[in-house]
Scaffold this active site. Structure first.
Site, short mmCIF file in Angstrom:
data_model
loop_
_atom_site.label_atom_id
_atom_site.label_comp_id
_atom_site.label_asym_id
_atom_site.label_seq_id
_atom_site.Cartn_x
_atom_site.Cartn_y
_atom_site.Cartn_z
N GLU A 271 -13.28 -0.99 14.71
CA GLU A 271 -12.07 -0.66 13.99
C GLU A 271 -10.85 -0.69 14.89
O GLU A 271 -9.79 -1.19 14.52
CB GLU A 271 -12.21 0.72 13.34
CG GLU A 271 -10.96 1.08 12.58
CD GLU A 271 -11.24 1.87 11.32
OE1 GLU A 271 -12.40 1.93 10.87
OE2 GLU A 271 -10.28 2.41 10.80
N ASP A 275 -7.61 -3.41 14.20
CA ASP A 275 -6.21 -3.03 13.99
C ASP A 275 -5.27 -3.80 14.91
O ASP A 275 -4.29 -4.38 14.49
CB ASP A 275 -6.00 -1.54 14.31
CG ASP A 275 -6.70 -0.62 13.33
OD1 ASP A 275 -7.35 -1.12 12.40
OD2 ASP A 275 -6.60 0.61 13.52
N SER A 475 -8.86 -1.06 6.35
CA SER A 475 -8.32 -0.96 7.71
C SER A 475 -8.02 -2.35 8.26
O SER A 475 -7.40 -2.46 9.32
CB SER A 475 -9.24 -0.18 8.63
OG SER A 475 -10.56 -0.47 8.38
N ASP A 517 0.71 -11.46 -7.50
CA ASP A 517 0.11 -10.43 -8.36
C ASP A 517 -1.41 -10.61 -8.39
O ASP A 517 -1.89 -11.74 -8.51
CB ASP A 517 0.70 -10.56 -9.77
CG ASP A 517 0.41 -9.32 -10.63
OD1 ASP A 517 -0.18 -8.35 -10.11
OD2 ASP A 517 0.78 -9.35 -11.82
N VAL A 518 -2.13 -9.53 -8.25
CA VAL A 518 -3.60 -9.59 -8.32
C VAL A 518 -3.99 -9.01 -9.68
O VAL A 518 -3.64 -7.87 -9.99
CB VAL A 518 -4.25 -8.78 -7.17
CG1 VAL A 518 -5.76 -8.80 -7.28
CG2 VAL A 518 -3.80 -9.34 -5.83
N ASP A 543 -0.83 -2.07 -10.40
CA ASP A 543 -2.06 -1.40 -10.85
C ASP A 543 -2.61 -0.53 -9.72
O ASP A 543 -2.29 -0.74 -8.56
CB ASP A 543 -3.10 -2.43 -11.32
CG ASP A 543 -3.44 -3.44 -10.24
OD1 ASP A 543 -4.07 -3.04 -9.24
OD2 ASP A 543 -3.07 -4.63 -10.37
#
Ligand SMILES: *[C@@H]1O[C@H](CO)[C@@H](O)[C@H](O)[C@H]1NC(C)=O
Ligand SMILES: *[C@@H]1O[C@H](CO)[C@@H](O)[C@H](O)[C@H]1NC(C)=O
Ligand SMILES: *[C@@H]1O[C@H](CO)[C@@H](O)[C@H](O)[C@H]1NC(C)=O
Ligand SMILES: *[C@@H]1O[C@H](CO)[C@@H](O)[C@H](O)[C@H]1NC(C)=O
Ligand SMILES: CC(=O)N[C@H]1CO[C@H](CO)[C@@H](O)[C@@H]1O
Length: 563
Positions: A271, A275, A475, A517-518, A543
Site C-alpha cells: 500500500e 500511493d 487506495s 460519468d459511470v 451516485d
C-alpha cells in the site's frame, strides 16, 4: 456491538459520573485479531493527546464555505497557519484549566502545536490511570506490533470536562494493513479472464484520463503528499525501479522530496508503495512528500499524529491523499466532530484532503436480526473529498469505466448532508428510487459519498524490486485523482491563481461536466436475504458508488482554471 458502552454504563454509573465521559459512544472493545499481552507496568511511559476545546468553530466553517465557493468574493482567499491559530486557539481559561489539571498530576512533559489546541504529554501508566478515572491500560499485539490501550472507558474530572473534546491514545487501534494483493484473490473470475490483460500502469491511466506528455508539473513551489499510517514504508529503490519501468512516456520525478516522520524498518509495504508510485505518475514532475509514522510509540494513534503535524507546519503540500478509514459506528461522535474541525482548519488554508472511500462497498453492520449499511469515516466527512473506484468495462482494453464492486459509498449517520451536494443527491434518490435498497439500510439525511472516482482495479506496483500485478482498491484510485488535482493546481499557480483547496463545493457546481460519468454496476453490501450482497448502483449523474465519475483531465483542467 459495543455492549459495555451502550448498555451497561448508564446502569453502572450515576449520571454525575456519566457527565465525566468525553467519548461515551466510543467502541472500547479490542478486536479479536489483537492478542492480550497483560497489564502494563505502572511505571511504563504512555503518550496521550489532549484535544483542547477550540474557539470559533462556527466561524471556521463559514470561512471554509466562502473560500471554497467559486461564486464567493472570498474564493481562494486562504488563511495562513497563524491566522487559523488566532481564530481557533483555545481560550486562556481553557488553557489554564487544562494545564493546571495536568500539572496537579505531576504531568509537565507536554508538547503543543502552533494552534495550541492539542497537547501531547508523556506520563507513566499509573499517573494516566489516576488522571483518567476508569482507564485501565493493557498491552495488545498483532503481527509483531504492540500497542497500549485502555480496556475500559475513561472519564475526566468535571472541572476540565467542558475544556476538552477528547483524549487520544486510549481506544482507537491502528488499522489492519489490508493485504492488497490478497484482495484480488476474491476476484478469481476476473483474474483468469485478465490473464492476457496488461493491467493498469501509469501509461494506461494517462491514456484513459487524456493526459498528454505535456501534462506534467512545472510550477516552482507546487507539491503533493501521501499520508500513511500502516506498519509499512515505501521503498525509494522500488519507486526508482517503478519509474524506470513504467515512466518512459512522460517527464517525472523518481524520488520523494521529503519524508515527514519515521520510515519503518523491514520490508516495503504494497500500500505504501502504491500511493507514492501512482501519485507521482499522474502528478508527474511534482515535488512529493510522504507523511509516515509507523507506531513510534505504543500509545500513539497514527492518524491523530498526522493531524497534529498539519496544525504544526506552516508550509504544507497543497494536496494530500490518505487511504485510511474506520467504521463510523466504532468512533465517538466527539472524536469525529473534532477531526472534522481539523479538516476545516486544513481547508481554510487551501489544502485539499482526499480520502479513499473504502473497499467494502456500502459495508454491513450486523445488529441482531437487522442489518444496515456501514459508513466509513473520514470518507463520510463533509469537509474532505472522497474517492471511489472503477474498472474498465472490457478488462483487455482502455474502454469506458464501470463500477468496481468494492468501491466504498453511502450515507453518513453522523454528519448532515452539506448544502453543496443536496440537489445532486436528491436527484439520485429520485432517479434511482425504483432500485434503491430498503430505507432501513441507510440514512438519506446524511453526507453522501464518494465525490468522484478513478480506476481501482488491476494495478501494477513494484514491491521489493518485483513488479506485482492485480493490486486493487480505492487506495489506488485516490492518489491517481490527487496527482491530477496537483496538475491543475500547478496550472493555477502558473497563472497566479490560488490553488483549489477544498474541492467539493466547486466540484458539485460542475454538475458532472468534465467527468466521465459511470452508470453501470453496483457495489457490495450485506450478504442477507433482503439485499443479497447488493448495495447502491451507479446511475447517470452523481451516485453513491462512483460520485460524479472519473476525471477527463483536459476538460477538468479547463473547467477549474477559470478563476
Ligand atoms: C511543533 O513545532 C514546534 C517547533 O516549531 C516544536 O517545538 C513542537 O514540539 C512541535 N509539536 C509537536 C507535537 O511535535
Ligand atoms: C478524452 O478521452 C475520451 C475517451 O477516451 C475521448 O473520447 C476524448 O475525445 C478525449 N479527449 C478530450 C479532449 O476529451
Ligand atoms: C519539472 O519541474 C521543474 C520545476 O520543479 C521545471 O523547472 C521543469 O521544467 C519541469 N519539467 C518539465 C518537462 O516540464
Ligand atoms: C441519520 O443521520 C442524521 C445526520 O444526518 C443523524 O442525526 C441521525 O441520527 C441518523 N439516524 C440514524 C438512525 O443513524
Ligand atoms: C510546500 C512546499 O513545497 N514548500 C516549499 C516552497 O519552497 C520553499 C523554498 O524553496 C521550501 O522551503 C518549501 O518547503
Amino acid at each position: 456491538m459495543n455492549t459495555l458502552l451502550t448498555f451497561s454504563l448508564p446502569l453502572l454509573f450515576s449520571s454525575l459520573v456519566w457527565s465525566g465521559y468525553l467519548e461515551y459512544d466510543q467502541d472500547v472493545l479490542i478486536p479479536d485479531d489483537w492478542n492480550h499481552g497483560g497489564r502494563v507496568d505502572p511505571t511504563d511511559q504512555l503518550e496521550l493527546t489532549f484535544a483542547l476545546k477550540q474557539q470559533n468553530s462556527d466561524l471556521l466553517e463559514s470561512i471554509l464555505g466562502l473560500v471554497s465557493d467559486p461564486d464567493s468574493g472570498l474564493y481562494g482567499k486562504y488563511l495562513t497557519l497563524d491566522e487559523v491559530s488566532s481564530l481557533v486557539n483555545p481560550s486562556k481559561l481553557t488553557q489554564k484549566v487544562v494545564h493546571h489539571w495536568l500539572q496537579s498530576h505531576g504531568i509537565t512533559n507536554c508538547l503543543t502545536v502552533h494552534t495550541q489546541d492539542f497537547l501531547q504529554c508523556s506520563m507513566t501508566a499509573a499517573v494516566a490511570e489516576k488522571l483518567l478515572p476508569g482507564s485501565n491500560f493493557h498491552r495488545y499485539t498483532r503481527d509483531g506490533h504492540s500497542v497500549v490501550r485502555s480496556s475500559a472507558p475513561y472519564s475526566v474530572h468535571d472541572d476540565v470536562h467542558e475544556h476538552l473534546d477528547f483524549v487520544g491514545g486510549l481506544h482507537r487501534l491502528p488499522p489492519k494493513g489490508q493485504d492488497l494483493s490478497q484482495a484480488s484473490s476474491h476476484r478469481e473470475m476476473k483474474q483468469s479472464e485478465a490473464a492476457v490483460h496488461l493491467g493498469v500502469t501509469p501509461a494506461i491511466l494517462r491514456a484513459r484520463y487524456n493526459l498528454t506528455a505535456a501534462d506534467v508539473g512545472t510550477a516552482q513551489n507546487n507539491s503533493q503528499a501521501v499520508a500513511q499510517f500502516l506498519e509499512q514504508y515505501y521503498s525509494p529503490a522500488d519507486l526508482a525501479e517503478f519509474m524506470g519501468m513504467y515512466g518512459r512516456s512522460f517527464q517525472h520525478l523518481s524520488q520523494v522530496d521529503r519524508v515527514v516522520g519515521t520510515q519503518g524498518k523491514g520490508k516495503a509495504g504494497i500500500e505504501a508503495s502504491l500511493d507514492v508510485e501512482y501519485i507521482m505518475s499522474t502528478g508527474a514532475n511534482i515535488s512529493t512528500w510522504v507523511f509516515t509514522n509507523p507506531g513510534r510509540h505504543e500509545s500513539q494513534e497514527p492518524f491523530l499524529q498526522w493531524m497534529f503535524l498539519l496544525s504544526n507546519m506552516s508550509d504544507l503540500p497543497w494536496v494530500h491523499t490518505i487511504s485510511y478509514g474506520d467504521d463510523e459506528d466504532s468512533l465517538s461522535t466527539a472524536y469525529m466532530m473534532r477531526i472534522n474541525t481539523e479538516f476545516m482548519k486544513a481547508g481554510v488554508r487551501g489544502v485539499s484532503l482526499l480520502f479513499a472511500s473504502g473497499d467494502s462497498g456500502a459495508g454491513c453492520r450486523h445488529l441482531g436480526k437487522e442489518n444496515s449499511f456501514r459508513p466509513s469515516f473520514p470518507a463520510s466527512s463533509p469537509y474532505v473529498t472522497t474517492v471511489g473506484g472503477t474498472s474498465f468495462k472490457n478488462p483487455f482494453k482502455v474502454t469506458y469505466e464501470v463500477t468496481d464492486y468494492i468501491s466504498g459509498g453511502g450515507f453518513s449517520n453522523v454528519f448532515k448532508m452539506p448544502d453543496y451536494q443536496a440537489s445532486a443527491v436528491d436527484g439520485y434518490l429520485k432517479t434511482a428510487a425504483a432500485t434503491l435498497p430498503p430505507q432501513a439500510y441507510f440514512n438519506t439525511s446524511g453526507r453522501a459519498y464518494p465525490d468522484l472516482a478513478a480506476l481501482s482495479d488491476n494495478y501494477w506496483v513494484v514491491i521489493n524490486k518485483v513488479p506485482v500485478p492485480w493490486v486493487s482498491g480505492t487506495s489506488a484510485s485516490t492518489p491517481v485523482v490527487g496527482g491530477m488535482l496537483s496538475l491543475i493546481n500547478d496550472q493555477r499557480l502558473l497563472q497566479g491563481l490560488p490553488v483549489l483547496g477544498f474541492l467539493n463545493p466547486r466540484l458539485y457546481k460542475l454538475k458532472g461536466k468534465a467527468m466521465f460519468d459511470v452508470t453501470e454496476g453496483c457495489h457490495l453490501s450485506c450478504l442477507d436475504e433482503q439485499v443479497q450482497g447488493k448495495g447502491f448502483c451507479a446511475a447517470p449523474s452523481w451516485d453513491p458508488v462512483t460520485g460524479w465519475g472519473t476525471p477527463n483531465y483536459p476538460e477538468l483542467l479547463a473547467a477549474l482554471l477559470a478563476e
